[in-house]
Design an enzyme around this catalytic site. Structure first.
Site, PDB file in Angstrom:
ATOM      1  N   PHE A  53      -7.541   6.555  29.341  1.00  0.00           N
ATOM      2  CA  PHE A  53      -8.130   5.934  30.525  1.00  0.00           C
ATOM      3  C   PHE A  53      -8.128   6.968  31.647  1.00  0.00           C
ATOM      4  CE2 PHE A  53      -9.345   2.617  33.350  1.00  0.00           C
ATOM      5  CZ  PHE A  53      -9.775   1.582  32.548  1.00  0.00           C
ATOM      6  N   GLN A  75     -10.329   0.782  46.790  1.00  0.00           N
ATOM      7  CA  GLN A  75     -11.054   1.483  45.732  1.00  0.00           C
ATOM      8  C   GLN A  75     -12.387   0.783  45.485  1.00  0.00           C
ATOM      9  OE1 GLN A  75      -9.710   1.447  41.409  1.00  0.00           O
ATOM     10  NE2 GLN A  75      -9.184   3.507  42.057  1.00  0.00           N
ATOM     11  N   HIS A  87     -15.953   0.599  43.126  1.00  0.00           N
ATOM     12  CA  HIS A  87     -16.567   0.912  41.846  1.00  0.00           C
ATOM     13  C   HIS A  87     -18.021   1.258  42.146  1.00  0.00           C
ATOM     14  CE1 HIS A  87     -17.953   0.566  37.751  1.00  0.00           C
ATOM     15  NE2 HIS A  87     -16.707   0.472  37.354  1.00  0.00           N
ATOM     16  N   LEU A  93     -19.571  -6.482  38.193  1.00  0.00           N
ATOM     17  CA  LEU A  93     -19.359  -5.105  37.784  1.00  0.00           C
ATOM     18  C   LEU A  93     -20.217  -4.713  36.588  1.00  0.00           C
ATOM     19  CD1 LEU A  93     -15.826  -3.728  37.897  1.00  0.00           C
ATOM     20  CD2 LEU A  93     -17.216  -3.111  35.956  1.00  0.00           C
ATOM     21  N   GLU A  97     -18.929   1.404  33.452  1.00  0.00           N
ATOM     22  CA  GLU A  97     -19.241   2.822  33.405  1.00  0.00           C
ATOM     23  C   GLU A  97     -20.006   3.164  32.126  1.00  0.00           C
ATOM     24  OE1 GLU A  97     -15.598   3.483  34.998  1.00  0.00           O
ATOM     25  OE2 GLU A  97     -16.678   4.279  36.713  1.00  0.00           O
ATOM     26  N   ARG A 115     -15.919   8.467  39.641  1.00  0.00           N
ATOM     27  CA  ARG A 115     -16.290   7.296  40.425  1.00  0.00           C
ATOM     28  C   ARG A 115     -16.521   7.607  41.892  1.00  0.00           C
ATOM     29  NH1 ARG A 115     -12.444   2.172  38.684  1.00  0.00           N
ATOM     30  NH2 ARG A 115     -13.269   1.966  36.578  1.00  0.00           N
ATOM     31  N   HIS A 141     -13.348  -2.973  44.886  1.00  0.00           N
ATOM     32  CA  HIS A 141     -12.768  -3.351  43.604  1.00  0.00           C
ATOM     33  C   HIS A 141     -11.276  -3.634  43.699  1.00  0.00           C
ATOM     34  CE1 HIS A 141     -12.619  -3.648  39.311  1.00  0.00           C
ATOM     35  NE2 HIS A 141     -11.956  -2.537  39.118  1.00  0.00           N
ATOM     36  N   ARG A 151      -5.709   4.088  43.369  1.00  0.00           N
ATOM     37  CA  ARG A 151      -5.031   3.577  42.175  1.00  0.00           C
ATOM     38  C   ARG A 151      -5.641   4.168  40.908  1.00  0.00           C
ATOM     39  NH1 ARG A 151      -6.768  -1.330  38.610  1.00  0.00           N
ATOM     40  NH2 ARG A 151      -8.779  -0.564  39.311  1.00  0.00           N
TER      41      ARG A 151
HETATM   42  C1  LIG Z   1     -13.098  -7.097  37.310  1.00  0.00           C
HETATM   43  C2  LIG Z   1     -11.707  -6.527  37.405  1.00  0.00           C
HETATM   44  C3  LIG Z   1     -11.161  -5.833  36.331  1.00  0.00           C
HETATM   45  C4  LIG Z   1      -9.871  -5.280  36.401  1.00  0.00           C
HETATM   46  N1  LIG Z   1      -9.367  -4.604  35.319  1.00  0.00           N
HETATM   47  C5  LIG Z   1      -8.102  -4.084  35.380  1.00  0.00           C
HETATM   48  C6  LIG Z   1      -7.521  -3.421  34.244  1.00  0.00           C
HETATM   49  O1  LIG Z   1      -8.137  -3.301  33.197  1.00  0.00           O
HETATM   50  N2  LIG Z   1      -6.279  -2.917  34.356  1.00  0.00           N
HETATM   51  C7  LIG Z   1      -5.552  -3.032  35.510  1.00  0.00           C
HETATM   52  O2  LIG Z   1      -4.423  -2.558  35.538  1.00  0.00           O
HETATM   53  N3  LIG Z   1      -6.070  -3.682  36.581  1.00  0.00           N
HETATM   54  C8  LIG Z   1      -7.314  -4.210  36.548  1.00  0.00           C
HETATM   55  N4  LIG Z   1      -7.821  -4.861  37.643  1.00  0.00           N
HETATM   56  C9  LIG Z   1      -6.941  -5.144  38.779  1.00  0.00           C
HETATM   57  C10 LIG Z   1      -5.957  -6.255  38.415  1.00  0.00           C
HETATM   58  O3  LIG Z   1      -6.588  -7.180  37.585  1.00  0.00           O
HETATM   59  C11 LIG Z   1      -5.408  -6.995  39.638  1.00  0.00           C
HETATM   60  O4  LIG Z   1      -4.941  -6.074  40.569  1.00  0.00           O
HETATM   61  C12 LIG Z   1      -4.257  -7.913  39.248  1.00  0.00           C
HETATM   62  O5  LIG Z   1      -4.627  -8.743  38.199  1.00  0.00           O
HETATM   63  C13 LIG Z   1      -3.758  -8.738  40.407  1.00  0.00           C
HETATM   64  O6  LIG Z   1      -2.753  -9.616  39.936  1.00  0.00           O
HETATM   65  P1  LIG Z   1      -1.855 -10.487  40.898  1.00  0.00           P
HETATM   66  O7  LIG Z   1      -0.862 -11.198  40.071  1.00  0.00           O
HETATM   67  O8  LIG Z   1      -1.373  -9.643  42.007  1.00  0.00           O
HETATM   68  O9  LIG Z   1      -2.888 -11.509  41.549  1.00  0.00           O
HETATM   69  P2  LIG Z   1      -3.913 -12.556  40.883  1.00  0.00           P
HETATM   70  O10 LIG Z   1      -3.991 -12.497  39.429  1.00  0.00           O
HETATM   71  O11 LIG Z   1      -5.162 -12.383  41.664  1.00  0.00           O
HETATM   72  O12 LIG Z   1      -3.250 -13.938  41.229  1.00  0.00           O
HETATM   73  C14 LIG Z   1      -3.140 -14.432  42.535  1.00  0.00           C
HETATM   74  C15 LIG Z   1      -2.531 -15.803  42.464  1.00  0.00           C
HETATM   75  O13 LIG Z   1      -2.221 -16.241  43.784  1.00  0.00           O
HETATM   76  C16 LIG Z   1      -2.658 -17.561  43.947  1.00  0.00           C
HETATM   77  N5  LIG Z   1      -2.885 -17.761  45.381  1.00  0.00           N
HETATM   78  C17 LIG Z   1      -3.552 -16.971  46.236  1.00  0.00           C
HETATM   79  N6  LIG Z   1      -3.516 -17.486  47.473  1.00  0.00           N
HETATM   80  C18 LIG Z   1      -2.800 -18.633  47.399  1.00  0.00           C
HETATM   81  C19 LIG Z   1      -2.420 -19.628  48.340  1.00  0.00           C
HETATM   82  N7  LIG Z   1      -2.765 -19.558  49.628  1.00  0.00           N
HETATM   83  N8  LIG Z   1      -1.690 -20.676  47.904  1.00  0.00           N
HETATM   84  C20 LIG Z   1      -1.337 -20.783  46.597  1.00  0.00           C
HETATM   85  N9  LIG Z   1      -1.672 -19.873  45.672  1.00  0.00           N
HETATM   86  C21 LIG Z   1      -2.394 -18.807  46.075  1.00  0.00           C
HETATM   87  C22 LIG Z   1      -3.877 -17.687  43.084  1.00  0.00           C
HETATM   88  O14 LIG Z   1      -4.117 -19.023  42.766  1.00  0.00           O
HETATM   89  C23 LIG Z   1      -3.432 -16.870  41.876  1.00  0.00           C
HETATM   90  O15 LIG Z   1      -2.665 -17.664  41.030  1.00  0.00           O
HETATM   91  C24 LIG Z   1      -9.118  -5.423  37.583  1.00  0.00           C
HETATM   92  C25 LIG Z   1      -9.652  -6.129  38.653  1.00  0.00           C
HETATM   93  C26 LIG Z   1     -10.938  -6.662  38.587  1.00  0.00           C
HETATM   94  C27 LIG Z   1     -11.500  -7.388  39.776  1.00  0.00           C
END
Ligand SMILES: Cc1cc2nc3c(=O)[nH]c(=O)nc-3n(C[C@H](O)[C@H](O)[C@H](O)COP(=O)(O)OP(=O)(O)OC[C@H]3O[C@@H](n4cnc5c(N)ncnc54)[C@H](O)[C@@H]3O)c2cc1C
Lengths: 595, 80
Positions: free
Chosen positions: A119, A240, A242, A252, A255, A286, A353, A398
């Site tokens: 990656f 960041q 994309h 999205l 790539e 990117r 992103h 990142r």
């Molecule tokens: C399209 C895409 C592809 C990606 N691919 C990758 C990858 O391959 N590898 C990688 O390492 N990263 C990847 N990322 C980044 C990564 O997915 C995210 O940074 C990560 O999943 C965030 O996880 P989290 O647990 O912090 O938040 P999230 O999974 O976003 O969860 C947030 C949680 O908070 C809750 N919440 C928010 N506000 C409130 C509120 N006010 N009250 C109650 N609940 C609330 C939501 O309901 C949810 O449950 C990608 C991102 C995107 C957009």
């Protein structure tokens, strides 16, 4: 009105990867733990992650956490804290193997080990050559991860409050965090969650931008709540982008499309990447591609009536190749751009992103803020992890697959720290007088205001302003104007009016409350970006160009420091040094970042 | 559909894990949902309950809808 109070040892806001991972530590330690989420846990945005999670398991070839640490620091353009980065890279193998034990169906090698693939930015032997470090579960890594973590929580008796929205952080007179207020969407009822530990894991705020790959849920609620409660926001100028999101929609485009021969063109159909990157052309990295696209648009060579997008052309490819090698791309074009990419090029723009900044924490997941001479004093009872937190491992940029790792490692460490603090501490601290007043006042203002600002229009104005003034390539004059504009929009965002006053499932109200969070992040981003007069990682300014004195525009003499933005104190910024001292190894010394 | 049920459905369509679905489902709610029969609306509610990837694969034609009850609404979603 008396507000119900629910008492827990720990309250976790967020049921994505970070929230669920931290909840396991608390519930398995026998603590009474509540997890709040705006949606069912397995609908959290973590589900969208496909690429994988980084760990130097060395299953396919030799690898080492120290190499991973080097890559992460270099990726961060030296803004990442080296203690946190060492901690994360060292812990990676353990958290990935744990996840495997929780039932995560990783792809496997023939001899049954976790299969690993290369990656971008992950290298062996301190930047020598690409290494296979990413662990995935087909194209559903995030999805599989959340399912495994959720099941484990169910077993551990974590109590879920699904479709509840946390509204505000509650702090006592000494500044300690004693819980949150939250609204049950089904009834509109506001409740106090009184806790001894509060962990924020609310994800990113990518929806501040007009073009974002983030789902609608990413409204930065945790950051908004923290900001309103006087907690500073760290390094929010770093986002960041994309290069290829569908113009207008943000969805999205992988790539892989350029990998298969896709060509970027401007309004005169020119293959402009030949000018910016004569060798790599459309396959340049990117940031190079994104900046070239932004320059074309800024200089009036964008496409469409508003000259605001670029075309991604694959019409010269064999339709059979498109269907076979790029599954789903044709449908994405049809659904979100109204374009059949076999016949016509796709409109694309650089698209927000990932949010590198967030709520400041140390590597134990404890939230830290300036207090007197101490720039990193622990806020008792408060923890943050995942995309909403800033430990800071991603610094100014990142590396792909490091965010899923971040949420596992710091989700776990935040949970462990909470367990440790709770075992040492005593009973609940008392709730302050009127603990729910701020939330109730916000709701009643929304319900009662007449002639206020429209939620949709205000949100759109904010998103456009951020895209135009603080996008992937930044210009000093535009940033200055952007600050004035966003402060105007902020006034409107604090004067919102909603027509629907009903209690149950009032999405108009929820969206207004979300916008009040988004605007905090937007403002912090714009002002922090305007203030940082260098280019570093994802923050690239036209007026801080690449010179012999400042390669890539980076100025370590003045700007090797973290931004802490204080919205409650007149939008003040305090800078905090980067921690250049790892936990056990030598400092990775400053170098020019080049790939 | 009762206001409350619609509010719940709207939330569940506009706060998905995948941006693709946020857009496709809210657009469907805005443009098509009102014209469905009550029975079809219930089928849509069922579809909206599916896992994100499964539903997106159906809408984007990467998987075929085997259930004859769901298929007509999936077809509408594809075109919407
Ligand atoms: C399209 C895409 C592809 C990606 N691919 C990758 C990858 O391959 N590898 C990688 O390492 N990263 C990847 N990322 C980044 C990564 O997915 C995210 O940074 C990560 O999943 C965030 O996880 P989290 O647990 O912090 O938040 P999230 O999974 O976003 O969860 C947030 C949680 O908070 C809750 N919440 C928010 N506000 C409130 C509120 N006010 N009250 C109650 N609940 C609330 C939501 O309901 C949810 O449950 C990608 C991102 C995107 C957009």
């Amino acid at each position: 009105m008396s507000i119900p109070v629910l008492k827990f040892d720990a309250v976790i806001v967020g049921a994505g990867g970070a929230g669920l991972r931290s909840a396991i530590q608390l519930s398995e330690a026998g603590l009474k733990t509540a997890v709040l989420s705006k949606v069912f846990p397995t609908r959290s945005h973590t589900v969208a992650a496909q690429g994988g999670v980084a760990a130097s398991l060395g299953n396919s070839e030799e690898d080492h956490w120290h190499w991973h640490m080097y890559d992460t620091i270099k990726g961060s353009d030296w803004l990442g804290d080296q203690d946190s980065i060492e901690y994360m890279c060292k812990a990676a193998n353990e958290v990935v193997v744990e996840l495997e034990h929780y039932g995560m169906p990783f792809d496997r090698t023939d001899n049954g080990k976790i299969y690993q693939r290369p990656f971008g930015g992950h290298m062996s032997n301190f930047g020598e050559k690409p290494v296979r470090r990413s662990c995935a579960a087909a194209d559903r890594t995030g999805h599989a991860m959340l399912h495994a973590l959720y099941q484990r929580n169910v077993k551990a008796n974590t109590q879920f409050f699904v479709e509840w929205m946390a509204l505000d952080l509650i702090r006592d007179a000494e500044g300690a965090v004693v819980g949150v207020t939250a609204m049950e969407m089904e009834t509109g009822q506001v409740v106090i969650f009184h806790s001894r530990a509060t962990i924020f894991a609310t994800g990113g705020a990518g929806r501040i931008f007009n073009s974002s790959t983030n789902a609608f849920i990413n409204t930065g609620d945790g950051l908004g709540m923290a900001a309103r409660a006087g907690i500073p926001l760290e390094d929010l100028e770093f986002w960041q982008f994309h290069p290829t999101g569908v113009a207008g929609a943000g969805v999205l485009i992988t790539e892989g499309v350029r990998g298969e021969g896709g060509i970027l063109r401007n309004s005169s159909k020119e293959r402009f990447m030949e000018r910016y990157a004569p060798n790599a052309k459309d396959l340049a990295s990117r940031d190079v591609v994104s900046r070239a696209m932004a320059t074309e648009i800024k200089e009036g060579r964008g496409c469409g009536v508003n000259k605001d997008y670029i075309l991604l052309d694959i019409t010269h490819l064999d339709p059979a190749t498109i269907m076979k090698r790029l599954p789903g791309i044709r449908e994405i074009g049809i659904q979100f751009a109204g374009v059949d990419c076999i016949k016509e090029p796709l409109p694309v723009v650089p698209t927000a992103h990932y949010q590198m900044g967030g709520i400041p924490t140390n590597y134990t997941g404890r939230v830290v803020v300036p207090k007197g001479d101490d720039l990193a004093s622990v806020v008792p009872g408060f923890y943050a992890a995942g995309e909403c937190g800033c430990a800071s491992v991603h610094g100014a940029n990142r590396l792909g697959t490091n965010s899923l790792l971040d949420l596992l490692v710091f989700g776990k460490s935040a949970g462990d720290s909470a367990v440790e603090d709770l075992k040492a501490g005593k009973a609940h601290r008392e709730l302050p007088q009127g603990a729910a007043e701020q939330s109730l006042a916000r709701i009643s203002a929304l319900d009662n205001r007449k002639g206020g600002a429209n939620v949709y229009e205000t949100g759109l104005a904010m998103r456009r302003c951020m895209q135009d003034h603080a996008g992937v390539f930044r210009f000093g004059d535009m940033l200055k104007k952007g600050v004035d504009k966003i402060l105007e929009i902020e006034k409107a965002a604090h004067e919102l009016e909603i027509k629907d006053k009903s209690m149950a499932w009032n999405t108009a109200r929820t969206e207004a409350l979300e916008l009040e969070n988004l605007i905090e992040v937007a403002k912090a981003t714009m002002i922090s970006a305007e203030a940082r007069k260098e280019s570093r990682g994802a923050h690239v300014r036209d007026d801080a160009p690449d010179t012999p004195e400042f390669p890539n525009g980076r100025n370590d003499k003045e700007w090797l420091k973290h931004t802490l933005f204080f919205p409650q104190e007149g939008n003040k910024i305090v800078y905090k040094p980067v921690n250049m001292k790892p936990l056990s190894v030598e400092t990775i010394e400053l170098k020019t970042r080049s790939y | 559909m009762k206001r409350e049920d619609y509010g719940r459905l709207r939330w569940r369509c506009s706060r998905r894990a995948l941006l693709e679905l946020d857009i496709a489902l809210t657009r469907f709610l805005d443009e098509r949902f009102d014209q469905l029969s009550e029975e079809q609306q219930q089928v849509f509610v069922e579809l909206a309950d599916m896992e994100d990837h499964d539903l997106w694969y159906l809408i984007s034609g990467q998987a075929e809808c085997e259930d004859p009850r769901l298929a007509p609404i999936v077809a509408l979603l594809r075109k919407s």
